[in-house]
Design an enzyme around this catalytic site. Structure first.
Site, PDB file in Angstrom:
ATOM      1  N   ASP A   7      18.021  49.330  65.444  1.00  0.00           N
ATOM      2  CA  ASP A   7      19.167  48.971  66.072  1.00  0.00           C
ATOM      3  C   ASP A   7      19.380  47.932  67.177  1.00  0.00           C
ATOM      4  O   ASP A   7      18.663  47.812  67.481  1.00  0.00           O
ATOM      5  CB  ASP A   7      19.621  50.001  67.147  1.00  0.00           C
ATOM      6  CG  ASP A   7      20.944  50.534  67.196  1.00  0.00           C
ATOM      7  OD1 ASP A   7      22.317  50.118  66.851  1.00  0.00           O
ATOM      8  OD2 ASP A   7      21.096  50.533  68.753  1.00  0.00           O
ATOM      9  N   SER A   8      20.744  47.211  67.187  1.00  0.00           N
ATOM     10  CA  SER A   8      21.029  46.414  67.356  1.00  0.00           C
ATOM     11  C   SER A   8      20.336  46.228  68.806  1.00  0.00           C
ATOM     12  O   SER A   8      20.434  45.355  69.677  1.00  0.00           O
ATOM     13  CB  SER A   8      22.461  45.922  67.480  1.00  0.00           C
ATOM     14  OG  SER A   8      23.239  47.248  68.277  1.00  0.00           O
ATOM     15  N   CYS A  70      21.439  51.776  62.991  1.00  0.00           N
ATOM     16  CA  CYS A  70      22.509  51.153  63.113  1.00  0.00           C
ATOM     17  C   CYS A  70      24.022  51.332  61.870  1.00  0.00           C
ATOM     18  O   CYS A  70      23.693  51.035  61.176  1.00  0.00           O
ATOM     19  CB  CYS A  70      22.081  49.934  63.758  1.00  0.00           C
ATOM     20  SG  CYS A  70      24.106  48.851  64.074  1.00  0.00           S
ATOM     21  N   GLU A 162      25.275  49.807  77.133  1.00  0.00           N
ATOM     22  CA  GLU A 162      23.893  48.455  77.643  1.00  0.00           C
ATOM     23  C   GLU A 162      23.996  48.391  78.081  1.00  0.00           C
ATOM     24  O   GLU A 162      22.633  48.048  79.135  1.00  0.00           O
ATOM     25  CB  GLU A 162      24.430  47.236  76.246  1.00  0.00           C
ATOM     26  CG  GLU A 162      24.053  47.922  74.692  1.00  0.00           C
ATOM     27  CD  GLU A 162      22.777  47.895  74.347  1.00  0.00           C
ATOM     28  OE1 GLU A 162      21.147  47.315  74.939  1.00  0.00           O
ATOM     29  OE2 GLU A 162      22.215  48.576  73.375  1.00  0.00           O
ATOM     30  N   CYS A 194      28.507  55.344  65.531  1.00  0.00           N
ATOM     31  CA  CYS A 194      27.975  54.545  66.785  1.00  0.00           C
ATOM     32  C   CYS A 194      27.088  54.958  66.771  1.00  0.00           C
ATOM     33  O   CYS A 194      26.491  55.880  67.525  1.00  0.00           O
ATOM     34  CB  CYS A 194      29.003  53.714  67.365  1.00  0.00           C
ATOM     35  SG  CYS A 194      27.617  52.905  67.889  1.00  0.00           S
ATOM     36  N   HIS A 196      24.818  54.529  69.295  1.00  0.00           N
ATOM     37  CA  HIS A 196      25.013  54.587  70.519  1.00  0.00           C
ATOM     38  C   HIS A 196      25.825  55.629  71.248  1.00  0.00           C
ATOM     39  O   HIS A 196      25.819  56.495  72.512  1.00  0.00           O
ATOM     40  CB  HIS A 196      25.989  53.559  71.218  1.00  0.00           C
ATOM     41  CG  HIS A 196      24.363  52.433  71.500  1.00  0.00           C
ATOM     42  ND1 HIS A 196      24.803  51.317  70.422  1.00  0.00           N
ATOM     43  CD2 HIS A 196      24.621  51.364  72.475  1.00  0.00           C
ATOM     44  CE1 HIS A 196      23.397  50.851  70.547  1.00  0.00           C
ATOM     45  NE2 HIS A 196      23.574  50.721  71.977  1.00  0.00           N
TER      46      HIS A 196
HETATM   47  N1  DGL Z   1      24.771  51.213  67.169  1.00  0.00           N
HETATM   48  C1  DGL Z   1      25.563  50.586  66.652  1.00  0.00           C
HETATM   49  C2  DGL Z   1      26.460  50.854  65.978  1.00  0.00           C
HETATM   50  O1  DGL Z   1      25.897  52.601  65.501  1.00  0.00           O
HETATM   51  C3  DGL Z   1      25.658  49.639  67.509  1.00  0.00           C
HETATM   52  C4  DGL Z   1      26.716  47.927  66.782  1.00  0.00           C
HETATM   53  C5  DGL Z   1      26.917  47.199  67.865  1.00  0.00           C
HETATM   54  O2  DGL Z   1      25.540  46.749  68.911  1.00  0.00           O
HETATM   55  O3  DGL Z   1      27.577  46.880  68.505  1.00  0.00           O
HETATM   56  O4  DGL Z   1      26.857  50.972  65.456  1.00  0.00           O
END
Ligand code: DGL
Length: 270
Positions: A7-8, A70, A162, A194, A196
């Protein structure tokens, strides 16, 4: 050898915990590209290049199978990576398809023509890049007809999570849900598109109302991955160590991860 989860940032940990609970004997290596998060405000070329190098890192570090936990990376990079061809013996999977299969009542690999399904109005909450890609609507159109989708780009939510600013994240969730409801007053189902957003699931559910079914991507991905590994056991790792890598500051990322997941998580520098 282990299974890689990418993931990011911290969002993919919601997927990681679900897959660990479903497959307690499989070692997982998590990679958070925290140094470049959020991805959701980047253009698709940028997301593709960052995702490609993260996946290659995991492939080189003993993971033959990598899951893009992600949606933004799945939307902007997965198809392109698969079409470009992955190295012999390696695989990369995304998180979109299991979710859409659940929504459209399909089993894995059911490629029959699109058909009517129980749900007819869906609210999609995702990052600006995922919404702009229209990947969700495209995958849905392969499988279902007559489903009205209203997408809300939830700018700022990933950054707030974050940064650990949950008051801001909560305020943003309620304003994005209000904005969605102005376009679609009564969605039957909501997709938290997402990884998150499950960290804010209670806030989404409260703002949407109890009668809206909120689809949990983490458990759907866990089921689908367990099914994949059963069919392709050659991709199941034999190692026993879970590891966590980040391109950000390991101490900072470990503190936030431990706070969110309510268990000790210790990141190493990628
Ligand atoms: N968890 C990522 C997703 O599912 C977040 C993406 C981001 O870094 O903006 O899209």
């Amino acid at each position: 050898m282990a299974v890689g989860i990418f993931d990011s940032g911290l969002g993919g940990l919601t997927v990681l915990d679900a897959v660990r609970a479903r497959m307690p004997d499989v070692p997982f290596v998590y990679y958070a590209d925290s140094g470049h998060a959020p991805y959701g405000v980047r253009d698709s070329e940028d997301i593709y290049q960052l995702t490609k190098s993260a996946v290659e890192y995991l492939w080189e570090n003993g993971c033959d199978l990598v899951v893009l936990a992600c949606n933004t990376a799945s939307a902007a990079a997965l198809r392109r990576m698969q079409e470009a061809g992955v190295p012999e013996g390696k695989r990369v999977l995304g998180v979109f398809v299991p979710l859409i299969e659940a929504l459209t009542e399909r089993q894995w690999g059911d490629n029959s023509p699109p058909r009517e399904v129980a749900v007819s109005s869906v609210a999609l909450f995702a990052t600006p890049a995922t919404v702009a890609s229209r990947a969700f609507q495209r995958e849905l159109a392969f499988r279902a007809v007559g489903v009205d989708v209203e997408a809300q780009a939830c700018g700022g939510v990933v950054d707030a999570i974050e940064d650990g600013d949950m008051i801001l994240a909560e305020a943003l969730v309620s304003s994005h849900v209000d904005a969605l409801k102005r376009k679609m007053p009564k969605p039957q189902a909501a997709i938290l598109g997402c990884t998150h957003y499950p960290l804010m699931q209670e806030q989404f559910q409260a703002a949407l109302g109890a009668d809206v079914s909120v689809y949990s991507q983490a458990s759907l991905v866990a089921e689908s991955l367990a099914d994949y590994i059963t069919r392709r056991p050659d991709f199941m790792g034999s190692g026993k160590t879970h590891r966590y890598f980040t391109t950000g500051d390991p101490a900072h990322v470990s503190t936030r991860a431990t706070q969110f997941m309510r268990r000790e998580i210790s990141f190493e520098k990628a």
